[in-house]
Write an enzyme that holds these catalytic residues in place. Structure first.
Site, PDB file in Angstrom:
ATOM      1  N   THR A 144      45.276  50.007  29.011  1.00 33.50           N
ATOM      2  CA  THR A 144      44.979  49.144  27.869  1.00 33.50           C
ATOM      3  C   THR A 144      44.473  47.785  28.326  1.00 33.50           C
ATOM      4  O   THR A 144      44.926  47.257  29.357  1.00 33.50           O
ATOM      5  CB  THR A 144      46.230  48.977  26.983  1.00 33.50           C
ATOM      6  N   SER A 180      54.054  43.249  25.515  1.00 28.80           N
ATOM      7  CA  SER A 180      55.105  44.056  24.865  1.00 28.80           C
ATOM      8  C   SER A 180      55.639  45.013  25.921  1.00 28.80           C
ATOM      9  O   SER A 180      55.017  45.223  26.962  1.00 28.80           O
ATOM     10  CB  SER A 180      54.531  44.870  23.686  1.00 28.80           C
ATOM     11  N   TYR A 182      55.655  48.093  25.646  1.00 29.60           N
ATOM     12  CA  TYR A 182      54.635  49.149  25.722  1.00 29.60           C
ATOM     13  C   TYR A 182      53.527  48.753  26.699  1.00 29.60           C
ATOM     14  O   TYR A 182      53.166  49.510  27.596  1.00 29.60           O
ATOM     15  CB  TYR A 182      54.031  49.417  24.326  1.00 29.60           C
ATOM     16  N   HIS A 183      52.975  47.525  26.504  1.00 22.02           N
ATOM     17  CA  HIS A 183      51.868  47.130  27.375  1.00 22.02           C
ATOM     18  C   HIS A 183      52.322  47.041  28.839  1.00 22.02           C
ATOM     19  O   HIS A 183      51.570  47.384  29.749  1.00 22.02           O
ATOM     20  CB  HIS A 183      51.282  45.793  26.906  1.00 22.02           C
ATOM     21  N   LYS A 186      52.178  50.296  30.667  1.00 19.58           N
ATOM     22  CA  LYS A 186      50.833  50.629  31.162  1.00 19.58           C
ATOM     23  C   LYS A 186      50.553  49.895  32.477  1.00 19.58           C
ATOM     24  O   LYS A 186      49.855  50.413  33.351  1.00 19.58           O
ATOM     25  CB  LYS A 186      49.787  50.238  30.119  1.00 19.58           C
TER      26      LYS A 186
HETATM   27  N1  USQ Z   1      47.494  41.732  14.248  1.00 19.73           N
HETATM   28  C1  USQ Z   1      47.421  40.899  13.142  1.00 19.73           C
HETATM   29  N2  USQ Z   1      47.734  41.418  11.933  1.00 19.73           N
HETATM   30  C2  USQ Z   1      48.110  42.726  11.753  1.00 19.73           C
HETATM   31  C3  USQ Z   1      48.163  43.567  12.877  1.00 19.73           C
HETATM   32  C4  USQ Z   1      47.859  43.043  14.116  1.00 19.73           C
HETATM   33  O1  USQ Z   1      47.078  39.716  13.258  1.00 19.73           O
HETATM   34  O2  USQ Z   1      48.387  43.101  10.612  1.00 19.73           O
HETATM   35  C5  USQ Z   1      47.140  41.191  15.567  1.00 19.73           C
HETATM   36  C6  USQ Z   1      48.244  41.328  16.619  1.00 19.73           C
HETATM   37  O3  USQ Z   1      49.156  40.268  16.545  1.00 19.73           O
HETATM   38  C7  USQ Z   1      47.423  41.337  17.892  1.00 19.73           C
HETATM   39  C8  USQ Z   1      46.107  42.005  17.491  1.00 19.73           C
HETATM   40  O4  USQ Z   1      46.068  41.945  16.064  1.00 19.73           O
HETATM   41  O5  USQ Z   1      47.137  40.026  18.310  1.00 19.73           O
HETATM   42  C9  USQ Z   1      46.002  43.446  17.914  1.00 19.73           C
HETATM   43  O6  USQ Z   1      47.164  44.131  17.459  1.00 19.73           O
HETATM   44  P1  USQ Z   1      47.135  45.698  17.159  1.00 19.73           P
HETATM   45  O7  USQ Z   1      48.386  46.061  16.471  1.00 19.73           O
HETATM   46  O8  USQ Z   1      45.857  46.075  16.536  1.00 19.73           O
HETATM   47  O9  USQ Z   1      47.034  46.298  18.628  1.00 19.73           O
HETATM   48  P2  USQ Z   1      48.063  46.314  19.839  1.00 19.73           P
HETATM   49  O10 USQ Z   1      49.474  46.177  19.423  1.00 19.73           O
HETATM   50  O11 USQ Z   1      47.551  45.361  20.859  1.00 19.73           O
HETATM   51  O12 USQ Z   1      47.913  47.794  20.385  1.00 19.73           O
HETATM   52  C10 USQ Z   1      46.775  48.629  20.105  1.00 19.73           C
HETATM   53  C11 USQ Z   1      47.168  50.073  20.329  1.00 19.73           C
HETATM   54  C12 USQ Z   1      47.511  50.274  21.797  1.00 19.73           C
HETATM   55  C13 USQ Z   1      46.361  49.807  22.655  1.00 19.73           C
HETATM   56  C14 USQ Z   1      45.995  48.371  22.341  1.00 19.73           C
HETATM   57  C15 USQ Z   1      44.745  47.896  23.027  1.00 19.73           C
HETATM   58  O13 USQ Z   1      48.270  50.423  19.505  1.00 19.73           O
HETATM   59  O14 USQ Z   1      47.798  51.642  22.025  1.00 19.73           O
HETATM   60  O15 USQ Z   1      46.719  49.897  24.005  1.00 19.73           O
HETATM   61  O16 USQ Z   1      45.696  48.263  20.921  1.00 19.73           O
HETATM   62  S1  USQ Z   1      44.818  46.191  23.409  1.00 19.73           S
HETATM   63  O17 USQ Z   1      45.150  45.447  22.189  1.00 19.73           O
HETATM   64  O18 USQ Z   1      43.557  45.796  23.934  1.00 19.73           O
HETATM   65  O19 USQ Z   1      45.904  46.017  24.354  1.00 19.73           O
END
Ligand code: USQ
Length: 420
Positions: A144, A180, A182-183, A186
């Site tokens: 990720t 997190s 989770y992260h 990875k």
């Molecule tokens: N966020 C908001 N509002 C929401 C949901 C999320 O502002 O209602 C923000 C979060 O705080 C974060 C960002 O959007 O800053 C991304 O959050 P997310 O829930 O879309 O993604 P994340 O938890 O980072 O995880 C997802 C996948 C995971 C993958 C990752 C890629 O669930 O499997 O590894 O995206 S990355 O984000 O590049 O690490």
């Protein structure tokens, strides 16, 4: 090529299977259906009503004239992994079979431990089985972009050259600072995969994938071929959830200031990227890291795009900044490099706004399913508050380990096990 996909029943596993079949590859899948059960655990379901795995297999046969071999089981069970690899001898293994939700890993101590033990042990099992049974095979491991965090410098593709106290070293791993449990799982995986390539000469590509959005790929020529689509606060991701919030008349929810910036990629282009990694294997002993995303957006930008597209569908959506349940920087520099995929022939095919329109069109069909679960859409999991109480004292007791692996004998030699 014969490609084994772990986590074939998931959001990206299923479209990858369809995409690879369409490109003439042979596909074998593994899954233990734990995502289906865990989405239920948080009171939600997929917006798209996905069929049982045998139904999915039949739809592929009927509509595409192809077949997918399948083994039900858990990658944390080494005997199972060994047996499948011995039987199938794949040319490549795409490892998607991990717990993929950051909020899920932050619920409490039990979910944190479960996330890390499952993710890390599943990967180590695959590495050992590949070493002993298919050492020439290429591992494409889903990592990720979140492994890197949000440093105040450009983010390299895995490695960079460092000069420190008068000395230099080339090709050091770029610092990881995940956000997190989770992260972090990875990050630990990445170290383990790198180590296995060095000590055993395995081939591996570690995919630093950004947030994936979208609901369909061109191979989904019928609703029976759709992938799952999660929208609850635990399993859904930012842009997908924003569209659902707008459709349900809920506020679109950037957390905190909304300046959190991440790399994003459309589902269809994620499939193209994974295929390119499979079709361009690295040499023995090589560990390649690719940053897999198209463009960076802040959550504020995504919220505004969603609100604007909603208007085209006569929906007046409102944006409401809610207190950030996560601990993360809300205003930061973000510039990751992503040059390796284009060098393999990758070209972006989907524009984000166009996919958001497609999401509105497709999801209107499933509005009733969304309505029934509207109570689980808004954020609830707080990074600071996960309980550390023993499972039997927790307010909602943990269900019995849903990943309980089948005994090795549950997979008769040469047979194709079936899902629920
Ligand atoms: N966020 C908001 N509002 C929401 C949901 C999320 O502002 O209602 C923000 C979060 O705080 C974060 C960002 O959007 O800053 C991304 O959050 P997310 O829930 O879309 O993604 P994340 O938890 O980072 O995880 C997802 C996948 C995971 C993958 C990752 C890629 O669930 O499997 O590894 O995206 S990355 O984000 O590049 O690490």
């Amino acid at each position: 090529m014969k490609v084994l996909i772990t986590g074939i029943d998931g959001y990206t596993g299923w479209p990858l299977a369809l995409h690879l079949l369409g490109r003439g590859h042979e596909v074998v899948g593994i899954d233990n259906f734990v995502t289906r059960r865990r989405v239920k655990e948080v009171g939600s379901w997929s917006a798209t009503p996905i069929g049982t795995f045998p139904r999915r297999q039949s739809a592929v046969e009927e509509l595409l004239g192809k077949s997918i071999a399948f083994h039900r089981g858990d990658v944390t069970n080494y005997a199972f992994v060994h047996r499948v690899l011995e039987l199938e001898r794949p040319d490549a293994v795409v490892h998607l079979g991990e717990q993929r939700s950051a909020p899920y890993s932050m619920i409490d101590v039990h979910h944190a431990v479960r996330t890390q033990t499952e993710n890390i042990s599943g990967t180590i099992n695959l590495l050992y089985a590949m070493r002993d049974l298919v050492p020439e095979s290429h591992l494409v491991k889903m990592g990720t972009m979140g492994e890197y965090g949000t440093p105040n410098i450009d983010i390299a593709e895995g490695f960079f050259d460092v000069e420190w106290r008068g000395r230099t070293d080339a090709h050091l791993p770029f610092p990881r600072q995940a956000g997190s449990w989770y992260h972090w799982s990875k990050v630990h995986d990445s170290g383990n995969v790198l180590f296995a390539t060095r000590v055993w000469g395995l081939r591996a590509t570690d995919v630093m994938q950004g947030v994936v959005y979208g609901i369909r790929t061109p191979e989904m020529v019928d609703d029976r071929l759709l992938t799952r689509f999660d929208f609850d606060e635990v399993w859904g991701t930012a842009l997908n959830r924003f569209v659902v919030e707008a459709l349900l008349g809920l506020p679109i929810t950037p957390y905190g200031k909304g300046g959190q910036t991440r790399g994003y990629i459309a589902l269809e282009d994620s499939m193209q990227s994974l295929r390119l990694s499979v079709e361009n294997p690295v040499g023995r002993g090589e560990y390649r890291v690719v940053n897999q995303f198209d463009a960076a957006y802040s959550v504020n930008q995504l919220a505004e795009i969603t609100r604007d597209v909603a208007r085209e569908f006569s929906i007046e959506a409102r944006i409401e900044h809610v207190p950030n349940p996560r601990v993360e920087s809300e205003d930061h520099y973000y510039h990751p490099l992503h040059e390796k995929l284009p060098a393999m022939g990758y070209r972006r095919t989907r524009e984000l706004t166009e996919v958001v329109r497609e999401l509105f069109r497709d999801l209107r069909k499933y509005r009733r399913r969304l309505e029934q679960k509207r109570s689980v859409v808004l954020p609830a999991t707080d990074w600071r508050k996960g309980t550390s109480r023993p499972a039997e004292l927790a307010p909602t007791p943990m269900p019995a380990l849903s990943t309980a692996p089948p005994t090795p004998t549950a997979l008769p030699e040469g047979s194709l096990a079936h899902g629920p």
